[in-house]
Design a protein around this motif. Structure first.
Motif, PDB file in Angstrom:
ATOM      1  N   ALA A  71      -3.217  12.255 -14.757  1.00 28.97           N
ATOM      2  CA  ALA A  71      -1.769  12.152 -14.570  1.00 28.97           C
ATOM      3  C   ALA A  71      -1.425  10.909 -13.758  1.00 28.97           C
ATOM      4  O   ALA A  71      -0.457  10.200 -14.046  1.00 28.97           O
ATOM      5  CB  ALA A  71      -1.244  13.404 -13.873  1.00 28.97           C
ATOM      6  N   ALA A  72      -2.226  10.613 -12.754  1.00 27.85           N
ATOM      7  CA  ALA A  72      -1.921   9.483 -11.875  1.00 27.85           C
ATOM      8  C   ALA A  72      -2.115   8.142 -12.561  1.00 27.85           C
ATOM      9  O   ALA A  72      -1.463   7.160 -12.209  1.00 27.85           O
ATOM     10  CB  ALA A  72      -2.799   9.559 -10.630  1.00 27.85           C
ATOM     11  N   GLU A 111       2.398   1.709  -3.420  1.00 26.23           N
ATOM     12  CA  GLU A 111       1.392   2.098  -4.412  1.00 26.23           C
ATOM     13  C   GLU A 111       1.044   3.571  -4.239  1.00 26.23           C
ATOM     14  O   GLU A 111       0.898   4.320  -5.208  1.00 26.23           O
ATOM     15  CB  GLU A 111       0.139   1.228  -4.217  1.00 26.23           C
ATOM     16  CG  GLU A 111      -0.803   1.243  -5.395  1.00 26.23           C
ATOM     17  CD  GLU A 111      -0.229   0.493  -6.595  1.00 26.23           C
ATOM     18  OE1 GLU A 111       0.144  -0.675  -6.446  1.00 26.23           O
ATOM     19  OE2 GLU A 111      -0.115   1.104  -7.678  1.00 26.23           O
ATOM     20  N   LEU A 112       0.921   3.967  -2.975  1.00 17.62           N
ATOM     21  CA  LEU A 112       0.610   5.357  -2.665  1.00 17.62           C
ATOM     22  C   LEU A 112       1.709   6.283  -3.183  1.00 17.62           C
ATOM     23  O   LEU A 112       1.439   7.333  -3.788  1.00 17.62           O
ATOM     24  CB  LEU A 112       0.480   5.483  -1.147  1.00 17.62           C
ATOM     25  CG  LEU A 112      -0.195   6.692  -0.516  1.00 17.62           C
ATOM     26  CD1 LEU A 112      -1.548   6.938  -1.142  1.00 17.62           C
ATOM     27  CD2 LEU A 112      -0.340   6.473   0.981  1.00 17.62           C
ATOM     28  N   PHE A 149      -5.644  15.513 -12.166  1.00 11.92           N
ATOM     29  CA  PHE A 149      -4.929  14.723 -11.169  1.00 11.92           C
ATOM     30  C   PHE A 149      -5.063  13.236 -11.476  1.00 11.92           C
ATOM     31  O   PHE A 149      -4.076  12.490 -11.531  1.00 11.92           O
ATOM     32  CB  PHE A 149      -5.509  15.059  -9.786  1.00 11.92           C
ATOM     33  CG  PHE A 149      -4.748  14.480  -8.622  1.00 11.92           C
ATOM     34  CD1 PHE A 149      -3.619  15.118  -8.122  1.00 11.92           C
ATOM     35  CD2 PHE A 149      -5.180  13.323  -8.000  1.00 11.92           C
ATOM     36  CE1 PHE A 149      -2.929  14.605  -7.031  1.00 11.92           C
ATOM     37  CE2 PHE A 149      -4.497  12.793  -6.907  1.00 11.92           C
ATOM     38  CZ  PHE A 149      -3.365  13.440  -6.428  1.00 11.92           C
ATOM     39  N   ALA A 206       3.868   5.681  -5.608  1.00 15.59           N
ATOM     40  CA  ALA A 206       3.856   5.691  -7.073  1.00 15.59           C
ATOM     41  C   ALA A 206       2.708   6.549  -7.593  1.00 15.59           C
ATOM     42  O   ALA A 206       2.848   7.283  -8.582  1.00 15.59           O
ATOM     43  CB  ALA A 206       3.729   4.258  -7.602  1.00 15.59           C
ATOM     44  N   PHE A 207       1.582   6.466  -6.910  1.00 17.85           N
ATOM     45  CA  PHE A 207       0.398   7.238  -7.291  1.00 17.85           C
ATOM     46  C   PHE A 207       0.709   8.734  -7.249  1.00 17.85           C
ATOM     47  O   PHE A 207       0.455   9.475  -8.211  1.00 17.85           O
ATOM     48  CB  PHE A 207      -0.745   6.893  -6.334  1.00 17.85           C
ATOM     49  CG  PHE A 207      -2.088   7.457  -6.711  1.00 17.85           C
ATOM     50  CD1 PHE A 207      -2.897   6.813  -7.642  1.00 17.85           C
ATOM     51  CD2 PHE A 207      -2.567   8.615  -6.109  1.00 17.85           C
ATOM     52  CE1 PHE A 207      -4.146   7.322  -7.972  1.00 17.85           C
ATOM     53  CE2 PHE A 207      -3.821   9.138  -6.438  1.00 17.85           C
ATOM     54  CZ  PHE A 207      -4.603   8.477  -7.370  1.00 17.85           C
ATOM     55  N   PHE A 208       1.295   9.166  -6.149  1.00 13.39           N
ATOM     56  CA  PHE A 208       1.628  10.587  -6.018  1.00 13.39           C
ATOM     57  C   PHE A 208       2.695  11.001  -7.024  1.00 13.39           C
ATOM     58  O   PHE A 208       2.633  12.078  -7.610  1.00 13.39           O
ATOM     59  CB  PHE A 208       2.107  10.892  -4.596  1.00 13.39           C
ATOM     60  CG  PHE A 208       0.988  11.146  -3.647  1.00 13.39           C
ATOM     61  CD1 PHE A 208       0.055  12.150  -3.903  1.00 13.39           C
ATOM     62  CD2 PHE A 208       0.827  10.381  -2.502  1.00 13.39           C
ATOM     63  CE1 PHE A 208      -0.990  12.395  -3.020  1.00 13.39           C
ATOM     64  CE2 PHE A 208      -0.223  10.622  -1.620  1.00 13.39           C
ATOM     65  CZ  PHE A 208      -1.124  11.623  -1.881  1.00 13.39           C
ATOM     66  N   LEU A 268       0.827  -1.206   0.000  1.00 10.34           N
ATOM     67  CA  LEU A 268       0.000   0.000   0.000  1.00 10.34           C
ATOM     68  C   LEU A 268       0.862   1.257   0.000  1.00 10.34           C
ATOM     69  O   LEU A 268       0.620   2.193  -0.767  1.00 10.34           O
ATOM     70  CB  LEU A 268      -0.914   0.001   1.234  1.00 10.34           C
ATOM     71  CG  LEU A 268      -1.766   1.252   1.439  1.00 10.34           C
ATOM     72  CD1 LEU A 268      -2.639   1.525   0.223  1.00 10.34           C
ATOM     73  CD2 LEU A 268      -2.641   1.118   2.690  1.00 10.34           C
ATOM     74  N   ARG A 323      -1.512   3.066 -16.388  1.00  7.79           N
ATOM     75  CA  ARG A 323      -0.268   2.822 -15.674  1.00  7.79           C
ATOM     76  C   ARG A 323      -0.392   1.527 -14.864  1.00  7.79           C
ATOM     77  O   ARG A 323      -1.416   1.262 -14.240  1.00  7.79           O
ATOM     78  CB  ARG A 323       0.013   3.996 -14.732  1.00  7.79           C
ATOM     79  CG  ARG A 323       1.304   3.875 -13.940  1.00  7.79           C
ATOM     80  CD  ARG A 323       1.579   5.161 -13.169  1.00  7.79           C
ATOM     81  NE  ARG A 323       0.581   5.421 -12.138  1.00  7.79           N
ATOM     82  CZ  ARG A 323       0.582   4.838 -10.931  1.00  7.79           C
ATOM     83  NH1 ARG A 323       1.519   3.964 -10.612  1.00  7.79           N
ATOM     84  NH2 ARG A 323      -0.366   5.115 -10.057  1.00  7.79           N
ATOM     85  N   LEU A 359      -7.479   4.083  -3.860  1.00  4.94           N
ATOM     86  CA  LEU A 359      -6.895   5.425  -3.836  1.00  4.94           C
ATOM     87  C   LEU A 359      -7.802   6.428  -4.549  1.00  4.94           C
ATOM     88  O   LEU A 359      -8.001   7.549  -4.074  1.00  4.94           O
ATOM     89  CB  LEU A 359      -5.509   5.410  -4.492  1.00  4.94           C
ATOM     90  CG  LEU A 359      -4.399   4.773  -3.655  1.00  4.94           C
ATOM     91  CD1 LEU A 359      -3.126   4.628  -4.474  1.00  4.94           C
ATOM     92  CD2 LEU A 359      -4.136   5.615  -2.416  1.00  4.94           C
ATOM     93  N   ALA A 403       3.297   9.769  -9.964  1.00  7.00           N
ATOM     94  CA  ALA A 403       2.689   9.887 -11.285  1.00  7.00           C
ATOM     95  C   ALA A 403       1.807  11.125 -11.366  1.00  7.00           C
ATOM     96  O   ALA A 403       1.803  11.842 -12.368  1.00  7.00           O
ATOM     97  CB  ALA A 403       1.878   8.630 -11.593  1.00  7.00           C
ATOM     98  N   ALA A 404       1.074  11.395 -10.286  1.00  5.49           N
ATOM     99  CA  ALA A 404       0.131  12.515 -10.307  1.00  5.49           C
ATOM    100  C   ALA A 404       0.838  13.863 -10.321  1.00  5.49           C
ATOM    101  O   ALA A 404       0.310  14.845 -10.831  1.00  5.49           O
ATOM    102  CB  ALA A 404      -0.809  12.424  -9.103  1.00  5.49           C
ATOM    103  N   LEU A 456      -5.742  -1.533  -5.181  1.00  2.00           N
ATOM    104  CA  LEU A 456      -5.252  -0.379  -4.428  1.00  2.00           C
ATOM    105  C   LEU A 456      -5.477   0.921  -5.194  1.00  2.00           C
ATOM    106  O   LEU A 456      -5.812   1.949  -4.603  1.00  2.00           O
ATOM    107  CB  LEU A 456      -3.773  -0.563  -4.089  1.00  2.00           C
ATOM    108  CG  LEU A 456      -3.479  -1.703  -3.109  1.00  2.00           C
ATOM    109  CD1 LEU A 456      -1.997  -1.757  -2.763  1.00  2.00           C
ATOM    110  CD2 LEU A 456      -4.321  -1.563  -1.846  1.00  2.00           C
TER     111      LEU A 456
END
Lengths: 194, 194
Positions: free
Chosen positions: B190-191, A183-184, B187, A186-188, A180, B140, B150, A190-191, B146
């Motif tokens: 991009a994510a 993933e979090l 957002f 990577a999410f940020f 988690l 992506r 998110l 990418a964003a 997850l």
DNA sequence: TCATCTCTCTACCAATTGGTAGAGGATCGT
DNA sequence: ACGATCCTCTACCAATTGGTAGAGAGATGA
């Protein structure tokens, strides 16, 4: 630990996981192993107790974030990453912390106002920082304030809603936590990447 | 509108904005313009009322999302975009809807379990869809479950916490809403973009 | 030893909670 | 005109709420 501190800690846990209104002074006292009147000796009313608990939670949060930022490298994506990692640990280990902040800040009350006041400088700094890095081309362009709010919403949401995670088949064991967290991050990344 | 429906709607608003525990049957009745016992005539207990309110909220949400998806193009980023736009409107106009779902799902109760049951198929479909599109290289890579969680956390968080938005200087006028919606879409794009 | 301060206790309070019992007014088909 | 059903009412209940009053135990300092 003093009785006062134990009351504060217990109240934070109970308020954060079940909501301020749903938790009575009697219940807090029972968990601490004391009578309700002892709680009222240390905190003159429930409102005051809530206020103090919020102060503790806000301070804890600010300290964790500040420490992470001091140790973080220069690149904004790395710094965001550091904050995520820093907040993530206390957040999932103690969902009550962010849960309480979220619950109270959602309501319109004097307590919410005071809480916002305590966190405002943190927010202002974050927004200004995001704006600068966007100008420098090191972050994706956007409204720095809204981006900050979105980041807060994502992080707080995921930390305070284990049920949502369970619904997608997630388990809160060591591997799950690591997955988690990554993933979090990577999410940020990418964003926010330019 | 029948008395029953008015009670349901009022309860949704009050529960969603202030929390289930903090709202009494007396208060609901007062707002509706009726006596508490009339509420108890239509819903045999507060628990039953909460359940029915949750059913209404869950159904509303599923309907909105399904409609948006039926009209959306094929590209996954566009489809995510369509869901965001569809959920965004009722979410900010009626924060109680997502607020209630969030509040209840956070707690461990029979009600939370039933709510989860009602939304589970929606979740499963979303996760499976994300997984397929990731395999096809149109999103992506990541853990579909997850990522779904998110996305849910971000959207719900931003919609249920106007205070967080106010803290970063946001205003909820027409321009603010448009700006927020577009920032949210960017957002997510991009994510999730590959 | 005595007085003081710190801390927790028992006993109580009014207000509010979710819920019950049952009466009575409409509106209906017959 | 009739009972039946739908709907809302008044009146009440026990339990719980946040909070008050004040007693008393235990340590501390003079």
């Amino acid at each position: 630990m003093t009785t006062r501190d134990r009351i504060l800690e217990t109240a934070l846990d109970l308020f954060g996981t079940r909501g301020v209104d749903a938790v009575s002074l009697d219940e807090i006292a029972r968990v601490v192993g004391v009578r309700k009147q002892t709680v009222l000796y240390w905190f003159e009313s429930k409102d005051v107790l809530v206020d103090e608990v919020l102060a503790v939670a806000a301070t804890e949060l600010v300290v964790v974030i500040d420490a992470a930022l001091r140790a973080a490298p220069d690149d904004p994506l790395d710094r965001v990453d550091a904050v995520v990692r820093a907040v993530f640990r206390p957040a999932v280990r103690r969902p009550a912390l962010l849960g309480l902040i979220r619950e109270v800040s959602r309501l319109e009350s004097d307590q919410a106002a005071r809480l916002r006041e305590r966190l405002q400088s943190l927010v202002d700094r974050a927004v200004a920082y995001l704006g600068n890095e966007m100008d420098a081309g090191r972050l994706r362009r956007g409204d720095p304030g809204l981006i900050a709010a979105l980041g807060y919403a994502t992080l707080t949401g995921i930390a305070t809603e284990p049920e949502a995670l369970r619904a997608v088949g997630w388990h809160s064991d060591a591997a799950g936590l690591r997955g988690l967290r990554d993933e979090l991050r990577a999410f940020f990344r990418a964003a926010l990447a330019p």
